[in-house]
Design an enzyme around this catalytic site. Structure first.
Site, PDB file in Angstrom:
ATOM      1  N   ASN A  11       0.716  -1.296   0.136  1.00 33.26           N
ATOM      2  CA  ASN A  11      -0.122   0.109  -0.257  1.00 33.26           C
ATOM      3  C   ASN A  11       0.751   1.302  -0.206  1.00 33.26           C
ATOM      4  O   ASN A  11       1.957   1.432   0.770  1.00 33.26           O
ATOM      5  CB  ASN A  11      -0.643   0.306   1.253  1.00 33.26           C
ATOM      6  N   TRP A  12       0.814   1.861  -0.999  1.00 33.46           N
ATOM      7  CA  TRP A  12       2.121   2.444  -1.443  1.00 33.46           C
ATOM      8  C   TRP A  12       1.579   3.885  -0.424  1.00 33.46           C
ATOM      9  O   TRP A  12       1.894   5.525  -0.071  1.00 33.46           O
ATOM     10  CB  TRP A  12       2.152   3.341  -2.949  1.00 33.46           C
ATOM     11  N   LYS A  13       0.084   4.274  -0.501  1.00 27.80           N
ATOM     12  CA  LYS A  13      -0.477   5.671   0.438  1.00 27.80           C
ATOM     13  C   LYS A  13      -0.413   6.243  -0.539  1.00 27.80           C
ATOM     14  O   LYS A  13      -0.185   6.304  -1.843  1.00 27.80           O
ATOM     15  CB  LYS A  13       0.278   6.273   2.144  1.00 27.80           C
ATOM     16  N   HIS A  96      -9.439   1.397   4.885  1.00 33.02           N
ATOM     17  CA  HIS A  96      -7.966   1.759   5.832  1.00 33.02           C
ATOM     18  C   HIS A  96      -8.390   2.753   6.582  1.00 33.02           C
ATOM     19  O   HIS A  96      -8.858   3.138   7.317  1.00 33.02           O
ATOM     20  CB  HIS A  96      -7.127   1.838   4.718  1.00 33.02           C
ATOM     21  N   GLU A  98      -6.255   4.325   7.851  1.00 35.94           N
ATOM     22  CA  GLU A  98      -6.513   6.543   7.405  1.00 35.94           C
ATOM     23  C   GLU A  98      -7.483   6.774   7.081  1.00 35.94           C
ATOM     24  O   GLU A  98      -8.184   8.096   7.256  1.00 35.94           O
ATOM     25  CB  GLU A  98      -5.190   6.330   6.677  1.00 35.94           C
ATOM     26  N   GLU A 168      -5.600  -4.736  10.457  1.00 35.34           N
ATOM     27  CA  GLU A 168      -4.599  -3.453  10.765  1.00 35.34           C
ATOM     28  C   GLU A 168      -4.211  -3.056  11.873  1.00 35.34           C
ATOM     29  O   GLU A 168      -5.363  -2.381  11.880  1.00 35.34           O
ATOM     30  CB  GLU A 168      -4.376  -2.956   9.998  1.00 35.34           C
ATOM     31  N   SER A 214       3.421  -2.062  10.271  1.00 33.67           N
ATOM     32  CA  SER A 214       5.185  -2.348  10.712  1.00 33.67           C
ATOM     33  C   SER A 214       5.319  -4.155  10.424  1.00 33.67           C
ATOM     34  O   SER A 214       6.557  -3.997  11.187  1.00 33.67           O
ATOM     35  CB  SER A 214       5.352  -1.823  11.782  1.00 33.67           C
TER      36      SER A 214
HETATM   37  P1  13P Z   1       3.376   0.409   7.703  1.00 32.52           P
HETATM   38  O1  13P Z   1       4.037  -0.808   6.939  1.00 32.52           O
HETATM   39  O2  13P Z   1       4.243   2.002   7.225  1.00 32.52           O
HETATM   40  O3  13P Z   1       2.659   0.296   8.985  1.00 32.52           O
HETATM   41  O4  13P Z   1       1.765   0.884   6.860  1.00 32.52           O
HETATM   42  C1  13P Z   1       1.187  -0.661   6.979  1.00 32.52           C
HETATM   43  C2  13P Z   1      -0.199   0.052   6.073  1.00 32.52           C
HETATM   44  O5  13P Z   1      -1.103   0.711   6.941  1.00 32.52           O
HETATM   45  C3  13P Z   1      -0.537  -0.826   5.525  1.00 32.52           C
HETATM   46  O6  13P Z   1      -2.422  -0.672   4.624  1.00 32.52           O
END
Ligand code: 13P
Length: 258
Positions: A11-13, A96, A98, A168, A214
């Site tokens: 997930n490159w966000k 997600h 976020e 998550e 993480s």
């Molecule tokens: P990280 O791997 O940066 O903790 O992010 C996890 C995530 O939110 C994947 O969708």
């Protein structure tokens, strides 16, 4: 027991311009050639076209990070399922944390987006997870149960063939704090129990449940070796090809286990 798909998804966000995305996707596609697990790249909308070209002919699948529930219309800033399908998107991340935390996403909107995506033939990676406070208050199971029940409301057994669940824990995302393999396994097993209740034991057995938060080159193997963890949704480490490749290798090792 049906052998489940092991899916390692990046997930490159909100990272990478189209040019940067093309380079990163190309490198990942080249170096994951022959992986036994599925590899998915969930990239920003504006990168879809470049990434699609970069991964063409490889086994890597294209993913997006959100989708709107309406077919089309006055929804400034949103993207429809038809638009994603037209860009050859196969997977879409929905719910997600976020999005839930910063953009007002609720279980009801997660459900609406999920239904719209499935109706157009997209595969959904539906994210669930508790906050640190909820964990400390011992509310983890209640939160997960609510997110799963409401997020999957009205979905049929057949729909579930195209749904991946990503567990998550919010407190583990981008913090460097990973859930221990036992903590992650416990919740993923609980999600599977819920799926058996909501659908059938066969549906529960066949559904891919990922862990995210993480996950990195160091901890991936241990997390992925747990019986109910069938892959990872990876943020930060998915932007570092060397680290992501180690995680894909760990996923491949799991996928080839008898
Ligand atoms: P990280 O791997 O940066 O903790 O992010 C996890 C995530 O939110 C994947 O969708």
């Amino acid at each position: 027991m049906a052998k489940r798909n092991i899916i390692i998804a990046g997930n490159w966000k909100m990272n990478k311009t189209p040019f940067e995305a093309r380079c990163l996707a190309y490198e990942i596609a080249e170096k994951t050639e022959g992986a036994a697990c599925k590899v998915v790249l969930c990239v920003p909308f504006v990168d879809l076209f470049q990434v699609k070209e970069a991964i063409a002919g490889s086994g890597v699948c294209l993913g997006a990070q959100n989708v709107h529930w309406a077919e089309s219309g006055a929804f400034t800033g949103e993207i429809s399922a038809d638009m994603l399908v037209a860009c050859d998107v196969e997977y879409v991340v929905i719910g997600h944390s976020e999005r839930r935390q910063y953009f007002g996403e609720t279980d009801a909107t997660v459900n609406a987006r999920t239904k719209a995506a499935l109706a157009k033939g997209l595969k959904v990676i539906l994210c669930v997870g508790e906050t640190r406070e909820e964990r400390e208050l011992d509310e983890t199971q209640a939160v997960i149960e609510r997110q799963i029940r409401l997020g999957l409301a009205d979905l049929s057994e057949q729909d579930m063939e195209n749904v991946v669940i990503a567990y998550e824990p919010v407190w583990a995302i981008g913090t460097g704090l990973t859930a221990t393999a036992e903590q992650a396994q416990e919740v993923c097993a609980y999600i599977r129990t819920l799926l058996a209740e909501l659908y059938t034991p066969d549906v529960a057995d066949a559904t891919t449940i990922q862990y995210g938060g993480s996950m990195n080159a160091k901890n991936a193997r241990e997390l992925l070796s747990m019986p109910d963890i069938d892959g990872g949704l990876i943020g930060g480490a998915s932007l570092k090809p060397a680290d992501f490749l180690v995680i894909v290798a760990a996923g491949s090792a799991e996928a080839t286990k008898a």
